[in-house]
Motif scaffolding. Structure first.
Motif, short mmCIF file in Angstrom:
data_model
loop_
_atom_site.label_atom_id
_atom_site.label_comp_id
_atom_site.label_asym_id
_atom_site.label_seq_id
_atom_site.Cartn_x
_atom_site.Cartn_y
_atom_site.Cartn_z
N LEU A 45 -15.85 -2.83 18.83
CA LEU A 45 -15.24 -3.05 17.50
C LEU A 45 -14.26 -1.94 17.16
CD1 LEU A 45 -18.24 -4.33 15.32
CD2 LEU A 45 -16.25 -5.60 16.09
N ALA A 46 -14.58 -0.73 17.55
CA ALA A 46 -13.68 0.39 17.27
C ALA A 46 -12.32 0.17 17.93
CB ALA A 46 -14.29 1.70 17.75
N HIS A 47 -12.32 -0.38 19.17
CA HIS A 47 -11.05 -0.68 19.83
C HIS A 47 -10.29 -1.80 19.11
CE1 HIS A 47 -11.55 1.98 23.22
NE2 HIS A 47 -12.77 1.49 23.46
N MET A 48 -11.04 -2.71 18.47
CA MET A 48 -10.40 -3.81 17.76
C MET A 48 -9.64 -3.33 16.52
SD MET A 48 -10.86 -6.66 19.32
CE MET A 48 -10.53 -7.84 18.02
N VAL A 49 -10.06 -2.19 15.95
CA VAL A 49 -9.40 -1.69 14.74
C VAL A 49 -7.91 -1.46 15.00
CG1 VAL A 49 -9.25 0.28 13.17
CG2 VAL A 49 -11.48 -0.67 13.78
N ALA A 50 -7.58 -0.84 16.13
CA ALA A 50 -6.18 -0.57 16.43
C ALA A 50 -5.38 -1.86 16.54
CB ALA A 50 -6.08 0.24 17.73
N LEU A 51 -5.99 -2.89 17.18
CA LEU A 51 -5.30 -4.16 17.32
C LEU A 51 -5.07 -4.81 15.96
CD1 LEU A 51 -4.13 -6.45 19.01
CD2 LEU A 51 -6.48 -7.36 19.25
N ILE A 52 -6.12 -4.81 15.14
CA ILE A 52 -6.00 -5.46 13.83
C ILE A 52 -4.99 -4.72 12.95
CG2 ILE A 52 -7.24 -5.98 11.70
CD1 ILE A 52 -9.68 -6.61 13.42
N TRP A 53 -4.98 -3.39 13.00
CA TRP A 53 -4.01 -2.64 12.21
C TRP A 53 -2.58 -2.89 12.70
CZ3 TRP A 53 -4.11 -1.11 7.60
CH2 TRP A 53 -5.30 -0.66 7.01
N THR A 54 -2.42 -3.17 13.99
CA THR A 54 -1.10 -3.54 14.49
C THR A 54 -0.66 -4.87 13.88
OG1 THR A 54 -1.48 -2.38 16.58
CG2 THR A 54 0.25 -4.07 16.56
N TRP A 55 -1.60 -5.81 13.83
CA TRP A 55 -1.28 -7.09 13.18
C TRP A 55 -0.86 -6.87 11.72
CZ3 TRP A 55 -6.34 -10.09 14.82
CH2 TRP A 55 -6.31 -10.31 16.20
N PHE A 56 -1.66 -6.04 11.03
CA PHE A 56 -1.37 -5.80 9.61
C PHE A 56 -0.01 -5.12 9.42
CE2 PHE A 56 -4.57 -6.72 6.37
CZ PHE A 56 -5.50 -7.41 7.14
N ARG A 57 0.30 -4.21 10.33
CA ARG A 57 1.59 -3.52 10.21
C ARG A 57 2.74 -4.51 10.35
NH1 ARG A 57 4.53 -1.52 14.16
NH2 ARG A 57 2.78 -1.51 15.63
N VAL A 58 2.61 -5.45 11.31
CA VAL A 58 3.64 -6.46 11.48
C VAL A 58 3.70 -7.38 10.25
CG1 VAL A 58 4.37 -8.44 12.86
CG2 VAL A 58 3.50 -6.37 13.98
N LEU A 59 2.54 -7.83 9.81
CA LEU A 59 2.50 -8.73 8.65
C LEU A 59 3.09 -8.08 7.41
CD1 LEU A 59 -1.07 -10.28 9.04
CD2 LEU A 59 1.10 -11.50 9.20
N MET A 60 2.66 -6.84 7.13
CA MET A 60 3.12 -6.16 5.93
C MET A 60 4.59 -5.79 6.02
SD MET A 60 -0.10 -3.83 4.67
CE MET A 60 -0.40 -3.05 6.26
N GLY A 61 5.06 -5.48 7.22
CA GLY A 61 6.49 -5.20 7.39
C GLY A 61 7.33 -6.42 7.07
N ASN A 62 6.92 -7.58 7.61
CA ASN A 62 7.65 -8.82 7.33
C ASN A 62 7.58 -9.19 5.85
OD1 ASN A 62 8.38 -9.12 10.00
ND2 ASN A 62 6.65 -10.42 10.52
N ALA A 63 6.39 -9.03 5.27
CA ALA A 63 6.22 -9.36 3.84
C ALA A 63 7.08 -8.43 2.98
CB ALA A 63 4.75 -9.25 3.44
N SER A 64 7.11 -7.15 3.31
CA SER A 64 7.90 -6.19 2.54
C SER A 64 9.39 -6.50 2.65
CB SER A 64 7.64 -4.76 3.03
OG SER A 64 6.28 -4.42 2.85
N GLU A 65 9.84 -6.84 3.85
CA GLU A 65 11.25 -7.15 4.04
C GLU A 65 11.65 -8.38 3.24
OE1 GLU A 65 14.37 -8.16 7.69
OE2 GLU A 65 12.33 -7.46 8.12
#
Length: 310
Positions: A45-65
């Motif tokens: 699960l700890a390894h999954m955190v980095a993957l999920i945060w990458t998803w969030f970074r992409v999602l939030m970047g697109n939403a912010s733009e």
């Protein structure tokens, strides 16, 4: 989602915060359940955190733009509508039907009460005007601004004019603030036109200084200022006397300011009442206008306010 939230007026901080809260509230139960039921998978699960945060970074970047694009589009639209509204209100003749449609599109109530403020457009460049629009959008009420000829006009409903003045002077590109003319609150679109005229005439009384002039206080000289040249022949002798002997003009003003009392006016000027009476008589002799006559005293005070500095 970013575009939708921008249209709804939700701040970008709240929009992004919602993503963070959702992630936290969804992740914490998963982590607690894994800790109890399958502790050997905690490391995975700890390894999954980095993957999920990458998803969030992409999602939030697109939403912010998208949020920013929608916000800029809406700002341009509002600025264009405001410019068209002020053009309709200041046209000769006024264009009431287009003005009513534009007013509704900007959130005004066409039959409601309007109040205008006027600033010198020369003090404001495009970035300064954009900053003012942004500041106005954060104030209570409906407020829009646009340039019209040499003026930067602000038109508001259900607002605090003092807050608008403070906002404008706080972000003015000029070092010492900006001059502001404040019109009277007036009902309906016809009232909006009159309030714009009020504010414009009040601004003309600032004398090139960075100060606030309210039409409610300066209505006399503001209203007659446009007629100063036409009325000048009526006051030629009066202004010649005022320039030749300043003490005579001071006597007239003091007499008016102290309730037409010779004694009170004389005390204010540190004179004997007989001396003040002599000066008033001398003024009458030189100009033909008697300060002891009500109508002629009003005319004298108007003349002194309109022409004295010139």
């Amino acid at each position: 989602m970013g575009r939708r939230r921008a249209r709804q007026g939700l701040s970008i901080e709240l929009m992004l915060g919602a993503y963070h809260i959702t992630f936290r509230e969804a992740w914490n139960p998963i982590l607690r359940k894994a800790t109890v039921d399958e502790p050997e998978h905690i490391g995975e699960l700890a390894h999954m955190v980095a993957l999920i945060w990458t998803w969030f970074r992409v999602l939030m970047g697109n939403a912010s733009e998208a949020y920013g694009e929608e916000l800029r589009r809406a700002q341009v639209t509002r600025a264009t509508l405001a410019h068209r509204l002020f053009a309709a209100l200041t046209a000769d003749p006024v264009q009431p039907e287009p003005a009513a449609t534009l007013a509704r599109a900007l959130g005004y109530e066409p039959d409601g009460e309007f109040q205008s403020l006027c600033l010198p457009a020369g003090d404001w460049q495009d970035d300064g005007t954009d900053r003012l629009r942004h500041r106005l959008s954060a104030l209570p009420g409906v407020l829009h601004c646009a340039t019209a000829d040499t003026r930067l006009l602000v038109l508001g409903q259900r607002h605090d004019p003092d807050a608008v003045v403070s906002a404008a002077r706080a972000i003015s590109p000029a070092d010492s603030g900006t001059a502001v003319g404040v019109g009277l609150p007036r009902p309906g679109l016809a009232g909006a036109v009159d309030s714009i005229t009020d504010a414009t005439q009040a601004l003309s009384q600032s004398g090139g200084q960075q100060r606030v002039v309210r039409f409610a206080d300066a209505w006399l000289t503001a209203g007659l200022g446009g007629q100063a040249t036409r009325l000048a022949p009526l006051f030629t002798e009066a202004m010649a006397a005022a320039r030749t002997d300043e003490h005579l003009a001071e006597a007239v003003v003091a007499f008016a300011d102290h309730g037409l009392s010779l004694a009170a006016a004389a005390r204010a000027l540190h004179l004997h009442p007989n001396s003040l009476s002599y000066r008033l008589s001398r003024w009458h002799e030189l100009t033909g206008l008697d300060p002891r006559n009500g109508d002629e005293l009003i005319a004298l005070l108007v003349a002194l306010r309109l022409y004295r500095t010139g």
